[in-house]
Design a protein around this motif. Structure first.
Motif, PDB file in Angstrom:
ATOM      1  N   SER A 148       0.827  -1.191   0.000  1.00 30.15           N
ATOM      2  CA  SER A 148       0.000   0.000   0.000  1.00 30.15           C
ATOM      3  C   SER A 148       0.867   1.248   0.000  1.00 30.15           C
ATOM      4  O   SER A 148       2.043   1.232   0.385  1.00 30.15           O
ATOM      5  CB  SER A 148      -0.910   0.018   1.227  1.00 30.15           C
ATOM      6  OG  SER A 148      -0.151   0.229   2.389  1.00 30.15           O
ATOM      7  N   LYS A 149       0.289   2.385  -0.426  1.00 28.83           N
ATOM      8  CA  LYS A 149       1.023   3.649  -0.453  1.00 28.83           C
ATOM      9  C   LYS A 149       1.473   4.041   0.934  1.00 28.83           C
ATOM     10  O   LYS A 149       2.592   4.508   1.131  1.00 28.83           O
ATOM     11  CB  LYS A 149       0.135   4.748  -1.050  1.00 28.83           C
ATOM     12  CG  LYS A 149       0.851   6.094  -1.176  1.00 28.83           C
ATOM     13  CD  LYS A 149      -0.042   7.115  -1.845  1.00 28.83           C
ATOM     14  CE  LYS A 149       0.676   8.448  -1.984  1.00 28.83           C
ATOM     15  NZ  LYS A 149      -0.179   9.467  -2.631  1.00 28.83           N
ATOM     16  N   ARG A 150       0.600   3.849   1.940  1.00 25.03           N
ATOM     17  CA  ARG A 150       0.962   4.225   3.311  1.00 25.03           C
ATOM     18  C   ARG A 150       2.105   3.360   3.835  1.00 25.03           C
ATOM     19  O   ARG A 150       3.028   3.854   4.497  1.00 25.03           O
ATOM     20  CB  ARG A 150      -0.266   4.114   4.221  1.00 25.03           C
ATOM     21  CG  ARG A 150      -0.015   4.633   5.633  1.00 25.03           C
ATOM     22  CD  ARG A 150      -1.326   4.734   6.392  1.00 25.03           C
ATOM     23  NE  ARG A 150      -2.213   5.693   5.781  1.00 25.03           N
ATOM     24  CZ  ARG A 150      -2.127   7.009   5.975  1.00 25.03           C
ATOM     25  NH1 ARG A 150      -1.166   7.494   6.739  1.00 25.03           N
ATOM     26  NH2 ARG A 150      -2.977   7.825   5.408  1.00 25.03           N
ATOM     27  N   THR A 151       2.054   2.056   3.539  1.00 25.24           N
ATOM     28  CA  THR A 151       3.144   1.178   3.958  1.00 25.24           C
ATOM     29  C   THR A 151       4.436   1.566   3.267  1.00 25.24           C
ATOM     30  O   THR A 151       5.502   1.586   3.878  1.00 25.24           O
ATOM     31  CB  THR A 151       2.808  -0.283   3.633  1.00 25.24           C
ATOM     32  OG1 THR A 151       1.589  -0.639   4.298  1.00 25.24           O
ATOM     33  CG2 THR A 151       3.918  -1.210   4.098  1.00 25.24           C
ATOM     34  N   MET A 152       4.355   1.897   1.974  1.00 27.10           N
ATOM     35  CA  MET A 152       5.547   2.321   1.251  1.00 27.10           C
ATOM     36  C   MET A 152       6.129   3.581   1.857  1.00 27.10           C
ATOM     37  O   MET A 152       7.349   3.723   1.986  1.00 27.10           O
ATOM     38  CB  MET A 152       5.203   2.560  -0.230  1.00 27.10           C
ATOM     39  CG  MET A 152       6.389   3.089  -1.037  1.00 27.10           C
ATOM     40  SD  MET A 152       7.807   1.975  -1.048  1.00 27.10           S
ATOM     41  CE  MET A 152       7.175   0.678  -2.101  1.00 27.10           C
ATOM     42  N   GLN A 153       5.274   4.537   2.279  1.00 29.11           N
ATOM     43  CA  GLN A 153       5.772   5.752   2.911  1.00 29.11           C
ATOM     44  C   GLN A 153       6.528   5.430   4.187  1.00 29.11           C
ATOM     45  O   GLN A 153       7.575   6.015   4.475  1.00 29.11           O
ATOM     46  CB  GLN A 153       4.613   6.706   3.226  1.00 29.11           C
ATOM     47  CG  GLN A 153       4.035   7.399   1.996  1.00 29.11           C
ATOM     48  CD  GLN A 153       2.864   8.283   2.338  1.00 29.11           C
ATOM     49  OE1 GLN A 153       2.153   8.039   3.328  1.00 29.11           O
ATOM     50  NE2 GLN A 153       2.651   9.312   1.555  1.00 29.11           N
ATOM     51  N   ALA A 154       6.002   4.483   4.959  1.00 28.44           N
ATOM     52  CA  ALA A 154       6.673   4.106   6.203  1.00 28.44           C
ATOM     53  C   ALA A 154       8.028   3.462   5.913  1.00 28.44           C
ATOM     54  O   ALA A 154       9.021   3.738   6.583  1.00 28.44           O
ATOM     55  CB  ALA A 154       5.795   3.143   7.012  1.00 28.44           C
ATOM     56  N   LEU A 211      -2.005  14.274  14.709  1.00 27.89           N
ATOM     57  CA  LEU A 211      -1.055  13.252  14.299  1.00 27.89           C
ATOM     58  C   LEU A 211      -1.776  12.131  13.558  1.00 27.89           C
ATOM     59  O   LEU A 211      -2.966  11.906  13.751  1.00 27.89           O
ATOM     60  CB  LEU A 211      -0.338  12.652  15.522  1.00 27.89           C
ATOM     61  CG  LEU A 211       0.451  13.611  16.414  1.00 27.89           C
ATOM     62  CD1 LEU A 211       0.951  12.872  17.654  1.00 27.89           C
ATOM     63  CD2 LEU A 211       1.614  14.217  15.656  1.00 27.89           C
ATOM     64  N   MET A 212      -1.040  11.440  12.712  1.00 32.38           N
ATOM     65  CA  MET A 212      -1.524  10.217  12.075  1.00 32.38           C
ATOM     66  C   MET A 212      -0.753   9.052  12.675  1.00 32.38           C
ATOM     67  O   MET A 212       0.403   9.206  13.062  1.00 32.38           O
ATOM     68  CB  MET A 212      -1.291  10.253  10.564  1.00 32.38           C
ATOM     69  CG  MET A 212      -1.987  11.365   9.840  1.00 32.38           C
ATOM     70  SD  MET A 212      -1.705  11.237   8.046  1.00 32.38           S
ATOM     71  CE  MET A 212       0.087  11.384   7.971  1.00 32.38           C
ATOM     72  N   ARG A 213      -1.386   7.903  12.724  1.00 34.86           N
ATOM     73  CA  ARG A 213      -0.710   6.718  13.238  1.00 34.86           C
ATOM     74  C   ARG A 213      -0.377   5.801  12.078  1.00 34.86           C
ATOM     75  O   ARG A 213      -1.242   5.453  11.277  1.00 34.86           O
ATOM     76  CB  ARG A 213      -1.584   5.992  14.256  1.00 34.86           C
ATOM     77  CG  ARG A 213      -0.862   4.807  14.893  1.00 34.86           C
ATOM     78  CD  ARG A 213      -1.460   4.425  16.216  1.00 34.86           C
ATOM     79  NE  ARG A 213      -0.711   3.362  16.856  1.00 34.86           N
ATOM     80  CZ  ARG A 213      -0.769   3.081  18.135  1.00 34.86           C
ATOM     81  NH1 ARG A 213      -1.542   3.816  18.929  1.00 34.86           N
ATOM     82  NH2 ARG A 213      -0.066   2.094  18.650  1.00 34.86           N
ATOM     83  N   GLU A 214       0.894   5.411  11.970  1.00 35.41           N
ATOM     84  CA  GLU A 214       1.349   4.479  10.953  1.00 35.41           C
ATOM     85  C   GLU A 214       2.026   3.321  11.666  1.00 35.41           C
ATOM     86  O   GLU A 214       3.177   3.433  12.104  1.00 35.41           O
ATOM     87  CB  GLU A 214       2.307   5.161   9.976  1.00 35.41           C
ATOM     88  CG  GLU A 214       1.641   6.281   9.177  1.00 35.41           C
ATOM     89  CD  GLU A 214       2.575   6.932   8.172  1.00 35.41           C
ATOM     90  OE1 GLU A 214       3.747   6.482   8.074  1.00 35.41           O
ATOM     91  OE2 GLU A 214       2.148   7.876   7.505  1.00 35.41           O
ATOM     92  N   ASN A 215       1.299   2.220  11.816  1.00 40.91           N
ATOM     93  CA  ASN A 215       1.752   1.095  12.636  1.00 40.91           C
ATOM     94  C   ASN A 215       2.021   1.611  14.050  1.00 40.91           C
ATOM     95  O   ASN A 215       1.119   2.133  14.681  1.00 40.91           O
ATOM     96  CB  ASN A 215       2.969   0.426  12.005  1.00 40.91           C
ATOM     97  CG  ASN A 215       2.662  -0.165  10.643  1.00 40.91           C
ATOM     98  OD1 ASN A 215       1.605  -0.766  10.452  1.00 40.91           O
ATOM     99  ND2 ASN A 215       3.560  -0.004   9.694  1.00 40.91           N
ATOM    100  N   GLU A 216       3.243   1.523  14.544  1.00 39.60           N
ATOM    101  CA  GLU A 216       3.537   1.998  15.896  1.00 39.60           C
ATOM    102  C   GLU A 216       4.030   3.444  15.918  1.00 39.60           C
ATOM    103  O   GLU A 216       4.276   4.004  16.987  1.00 39.60           O
ATOM    104  CB  GLU A 216       4.593   1.100  16.547  1.00 39.60           C
ATOM    105  CG  GLU A 216       4.158  -0.344  16.713  1.00 39.60           C
ATOM    106  CD  GLU A 216       2.897  -0.467  17.561  1.00 39.60           C
ATOM    107  OE1 GLU A 216       2.802   0.226  18.588  1.00 39.60           O
ATOM    108  OE2 GLU A 216       2.009  -1.249  17.176  1.00 39.60           O
TER     109      GLU A 216
END
Length: 251
Positions: free
Chosen positions: A2-8, A90-95
């Motif tokens: 996913s785009k969000r996972t790629m950003q992380a 804030l946004m949460r991305e996994n931890e």
């Protein structure tokens, strides 16, 4: 992915990049980054590709904070320093806790991400800045790069910007043709291969050039340029990405 996972993933790559760059790289400035971008653009275009995008990225470790409220306050402080809109959440991305904002200047985009990494009852904080724009808006990209570099230096931080150039061939190239394009770029940059990775759609080669002094170390070898091709069958094109010291953009 996913785009969000790629950003992380890219954010973590930026953090690793900031950690492993040697002391010599810390003297690098926005002028050097611009010069390297020009060399990479010339190398890519000499192989018949069209340059589509220029991307600069840097990661800076900041002070620890005690709460998400403090994280937002720190993000607001740096937003004002970098002249970008202030965010209040804030946004949460996994931890991870992420404070994100940005601006667009002319044809260039400036993305600001303050990442809070949980560490017991505290948060370790990393500022990740990305500047990107099309080939035709190179001047706008460089102006944002200069602004970010000067702001960080006034705050006592010497940034290390990674540089990525994206290009495209208007055809689907077979493996041998992709390797030929990669090695044409490396030859233009006077770079020698260190290691490679290849699968059904992606070929990536890491190399070292003496054209610039910064580098990272992989398997006890110096590395400061990476070239990758990606076969995009959906759009019937082949994409090429060049990065220094590594590619920190999706390819």
């Amino acid at each position: 992915m996913s785009k969000r996972t790629m950003q992380a993933v890219l954010a973590l790559l930026a953090l690793l990049l900031a950690y492993y760059l040697p002391a010599a790289a810390k003297e690098r400035n926005d002028s050097a980054a611009s010069t390297q971008a020009a060399a990479m653009i010339q190398a890519v275009e000499s192989t018949g590709a069209q340059t589509t995008e220029i991307l600069y990225r840097t990661s800076v470790q900041l002070e620890r904070v005690n709460s998400t409220k403090d994280l937002i306050a720190l993000g607001s402080k740096w937003s004002k320093m970098l002249s970008v809109p202030v965010s209040h959440h804030l946004m949460r991305e996994n931890e991870l806790q992420v404070y994100e904002t940005g601006i667009k200047t002319g044809g260039a985009k400036f993305q600001f991400r303050l990442i809070g990494v949980p560490n017991g009852e505290e948060y370790l904080t990393h500022l990740v800045l990305s500047i990107q724009g099309e080939r035709s808006h190179l001047q706008d990209v460089v102006q944002l790069l200069q602004m970010a570099d000067q702001t960080l230096r006034r705050a006592g931080v010497i940034p290390q910007f990674s540089t990525c150039i994206r290009g495209m061939y208007s055809d689907t190239l077979i493996d041998d043709q992709q390797e030929g394009k990669i090695f044409a770029v490396l030859t233009s940059l006077q770079a020698n291969e260190i290691e490679r990775l290849q699968d059904e759609t992606v070929t990536s080669v890491s190399a070292y050039t003496e054209l610039w002094g910064h580098f990272i170390t992989t398997n006890h070898e110096k590395m400061n340029v990476q070239v990758a091709t990606h076969l995009d069958k959906r759009n019937n094109v082949t994409r090429i990405t060049v990065g220094t010291p590594i590619i920190t953009a999706e390819y």
